[in-house]
Design a protein around this motif. Structure first.
Motif, mmCIF file in Angstrom:
data_model
loop_
_atom_site.group_PDB
_atom_site.id
_atom_site.type_symbol
_atom_site.label_atom_id
_atom_site.label_comp_id
_atom_site.label_asym_id
_atom_site.label_seq_id
_atom_site.Cartn_x
_atom_site.Cartn_y
_atom_site.Cartn_z
ATOM 1 N N VAL A 110 -2.437 -11.766 -13.324
ATOM 2 C CA VAL A 110 -1.621 -12.280 -12.226
ATOM 3 C C VAL A 110 -0.230 -11.645 -12.307
ATOM 4 C CG1 VAL A 110 -0.600 -14.342 -11.197
ATOM 5 C CG2 VAL A 110 -2.895 -14.447 -12.186
ATOM 6 N N ILE A 111 0.232 -11.111 -11.177
ATOM 7 C CA ILE A 111 1.552 -10.499 -11.081
ATOM 8 C C ILE A 111 2.375 -11.354 -10.128
ATOM 9 C CG2 ILE A 111 2.847 -8.421 -10.471
ATOM 10 C CD1 ILE A 111 -0.835 -8.073 -10.853
ATOM 11 N N GLU A 112 3.507 -11.860 -10.581
ATOM 12 C CA GLU A 112 4.366 -12.691 -9.738
ATOM 13 C C GLU A 112 5.766 -12.096 -9.719
ATOM 14 O OE1 GLU A 112 2.548 -17.117 -10.035
ATOM 15 O OE2 GLU A 112 3.893 -16.536 -11.656
ATOM 16 N N LEU A 113 6.387 -12.121 -8.563
ATOM 17 C CA LEU A 113 7.764 -11.654 -8.446
ATOM 18 C C LEU A 113 8.471 -12.493 -7.406
ATOM 19 C CD1 LEU A 113 8.298 -9.730 -5.667
ATOM 20 C CD2 LEU A 113 6.528 -8.457 -6.849
ATOM 21 N N GLY A 114 9.784 -12.469 -7.464
ATOM 22 C CA GLY A 114 10.556 -13.226 -6.494
ATOM 23 C C GLY A 114 11.941 -12.638 -6.336
ATOM 24 N N ILE A 115 12.482 -12.794 -5.162
ATOM 25 C CA ILE A 115 13.847 -12.381 -4.868
ATOM 26 C C ILE A 115 14.531 -13.571 -4.225
ATOM 27 C CG2 ILE A 115 15.332 -10.811 -3.581
ATOM 28 C CD1 ILE A 115 13.062 -8.755 -3.701
ATOM 29 N N GLU A 116 15.595 -14.023 -4.868
ATOM 30 C CA GLU A 116 16.317 -15.188 -4.373
ATOM 31 C C GLU A 116 16.735 -14.953 -2.923
ATOM 32 O OE1 GLU A 116 20.287 -17.651 -5.587
ATOM 33 O OE2 GLU A 116 19.066 -16.789 -7.199
ATOM 34 N N GLY A 117 16.440 -15.908 -2.080
ATOM 35 C CA GLY A 117 16.781 -15.806 -0.669
ATOM 36 C C GLY A 117 15.704 -15.147 0.180
ATOM 37 N N LEU A 118 14.758 -14.449 -0.454
ATOM 38 C CA LEU A 118 13.660 -13.811 0.282
ATOM 39 C C LEU A 118 12.334 -14.516 0.071
ATOM 40 C CD1 LEU A 118 14.252 -9.966 -0.080
ATOM 41 C CD2 LEU A 118 14.482 -11.378 1.956
ATOM 42 N N GLY A 119 12.090 -14.970 -1.137
ATOM 43 C CA GLY A 119 10.833 -15.655 -1.405
ATOM 44 C C GLY A 119 10.138 -15.126 -2.637
ATOM 45 N N ARG A 120 8.888 -15.573 -2.788
ATOM 46 C CA ARG A 120 8.097 -15.210 -3.962
ATOM 47 C C ARG A 120 6.792 -14.570 -3.509
ATOM 48 N NH1 ARG A 120 9.760 -16.929 -8.469
ATOM 49 N NH2 ARG A 120 7.723 -16.951 -9.467
ATOM 50 N N GLN A 121 6.190 -13.797 -4.418
ATOM 51 C CA GLN A 121 4.922 -13.130 -4.128
ATOM 52 C C GLN A 121 4.038 -13.255 -5.365
ATOM 53 O OE1 GLN A 121 4.535 -8.674 -3.972
ATOM 54 N NE2 GLN A 121 4.446 -9.153 -1.795
ATOM 55 N N ARG A 122 2.769 -13.479 -5.141
ATOM 56 C CA ARG A 122 1.809 -13.597 -6.245
ATOM 57 C C ARG A 122 0.592 -12.744 -5.916
ATOM 58 N NH1 ARG A 122 -2.465 -17.384 -7.930
ATOM 59 N NH2 ARG A 122 -2.253 -17.692 -10.175
ATOM 60 N N GLN A 123 0.234 -11.850 -6.839
ATOM 61 C CA GLN A 123 -0.903 -10.955 -6.669
ATOM 62 C C GLN A 123 -1.855 -11.152 -7.838
ATOM 63 O OE1 GLN A 123 -0.971 -8.392 -4.176
ATOM 64 N NE2 GLN A 123 0.949 -9.125 -3.319
ATOM 65 N N ILE A 124 -3.151 -10.994 -7.597
ATOM 66 C CA ILE A 124 -4.150 -11.044 -8.653
ATOM 67 C C ILE A 124 -4.848 -9.692 -8.680
ATOM 68 C CG2 ILE A 124 -6.221 -12.159 -9.534
ATOM 69 C CD1 ILE A 124 -5.314 -14.695 -8.049
ATOM 70 N N ALA A 125 -4.849 -9.035 -9.847
ATOM 71 C CA ALA A 125 -5.469 -7.720 -9.979
ATOM 72 C C ALA A 125 -6.979 -7.844 -9.859
ATOM 73 C CB ALA A 125 -5.096 -7.094 -11.320
ATOM 74 N N ILE A 126 -7.588 -6.886 -9.161
ATOM 75 C CA ILE A 126 -9.040 -6.816 -9.021
ATOM 76 C C ILE A 126 -9.509 -5.419 -9.430
ATOM 77 C CG2 ILE A 126 -9.127 -8.536 -7.176
ATOM 78 C CD1 ILE A 126 -9.554 -6.181 -5.224
ATOM 79 N N ALA A 127 -10.782 -5.301 -9.768
ATOM 80 C CA ALA A 127 -11.357 -4.008 -10.103
ATOM 81 C C ALA A 127 -11.588 -3.222 -8.812
ATOM 82 C CB ALA A 127 -12.683 -4.182 -10.839
ATOM 83 N N CYS A 128 -11.324 -1.938 -8.879
ATOM 84 C CA CYS A 128 -11.491 -1.083 -7.696
ATOM 85 C C CYS A 128 -12.081 0.241 -8.146
ATOM 86 C CB CYS A 128 -10.127 -0.872 -7.043
ATOM 87 S SG CYS A 128 -10.203 0.197 -5.599
ATOM 88 N N SER A 129 -13.140 0.685 -7.504
ATOM 89 C CA SER A 129 -13.704 1.995 -7.821
ATOM 90 C C SER A 129 -13.365 2.940 -6.673
ATOM 91 C CB SER A 129 -15.209 1.907 -8.016
ATOM 92 O OG SER A 129 -15.822 1.414 -6.846
#
Length: 52
Positions: free
Chosen positions: A32-51
């Motif tokens: 799980v990758i999470e990031l946030g910027i104060e005043g803009l919001g937060r984002q959460r991504q989950i890595a998946i396998a890709c061929s």
């Protein structure tokens, strides 16, 4: 430039992460990758396998 939902902004990898670790660390499916910027919001991504 207009950003749309799901657009990615790739900024590269800062020193001290991933390849620079001993042993090297990389994202794997389920990580799980999470990031946030104060005043803009937060984002959460989950890595998946890709061929390609």
């Amino acid at each position: 430039m207009t950003l749309l939902p799901a657009d990615l902004i790739s900024t590269g990898t800062p020193a001290g992460v991933g390849l620079g670790q001993k042993p090297s660390l990389y994202l794997k499916p389920g990580d799980v990758i999470e990031l946030g910027i104060e005043g803009l919001g937060r984002q959460r991504q989950i890595a998946i396998a890709c061929s390609l």
